[in-house]
Design an enzyme around this catalytic site. Sequence first.
Site, PDB file in Angstrom:
ATOM      1  N   ASP A 130      88.171 -57.029  75.638  1.00  0.00           N
ATOM      2  CA  ASP A 130      89.047 -56.464  74.609  1.00  0.00           C
ATOM      3  C   ASP A 130      90.375 -57.209  74.590  1.00  0.00           C
ATOM      4  O   ASP A 130      91.047 -57.322  75.616  1.00  0.00           O
ATOM      5  CB  ASP A 130      89.314 -54.987  74.885  1.00  0.00           C
ATOM      6  N   ASP A 170      80.425 -49.101  71.124  1.00  0.00           N
ATOM      7  CA  ASP A 170      81.625 -49.244  71.944  1.00  0.00           C
ATOM      8  C   ASP A 170      82.343 -47.900  71.979  1.00  0.00           C
ATOM      9  O   ASP A 170      82.824 -47.426  70.954  1.00  0.00           O
ATOM     10  CB  ASP A 170      82.535 -50.316  71.338  1.00  0.00           C
TER      11      ASP A 170
END
Length: 229
Positions: free
Chosen positions: A34, A176
């Site tokens: 991320d 996710d």
Amino acid sequence: MKPAFSPSLMCMDLTKFREQIETLNGRADLYHVDIMDGHYVKNLTLSPFFIEQLSKVATIPIDAHLMAEKPNDFLVDACIDAGASIISIHPEVVHAELFRTIAHIKKLGCQVGIVLNPATPLAIIEPFAHLIDKLTIMTIDPGFAGQPFLTEMVEKIADAKRFRAEQGLAFTLEVDGSCNEKTFKQLAQAGNETFIVGTSGLFGLDHDLSTAWEKMEAIFRKQTEGIYL
């Protein structure tokens, strides 16, 4: 079909970086990195430099999830140069540049992922779905780990699977957000294929990552028995 697992490395113990990556290399299918810019989401996490260091020890693909307002300014190229294999972007932030962005990523030899926030409708991908390699459905709002699972997204996953079949497309489906013991079964039943696992799904299960992985796999098998054949 064999389900795939993508550890979210923002949740790993960075003091044990090499040890944990070497443990995951033989078990995981890809790494989820991320990258947040503090603007698109109010958080700052990993970076192209992290990907560069990861690529020195990783033996599986690296997926760079760009949560940034202007990923085309430098992040896309920087992540690819650092060793990313997949660039995953949010379609809202590239707007008129979307087709050019997809073409640019592919020209540089990377796969393209599209990430849909909970409030972003599936229909947004219709014009370019044939060009992408992976579709990620977020089951939490982006920006922070540990948020509650949004059950409304389960039907969105099922809709994405139906849409893919109807259009004869080949992108993989990924989730996710809060992939763990409480959600594995319903995500699998909806048709999800790749599970991004973070603190609740993997890293928090045991202080020893090898043991944590074994626990995660055992939980997943129990929760999804008979679904993946």
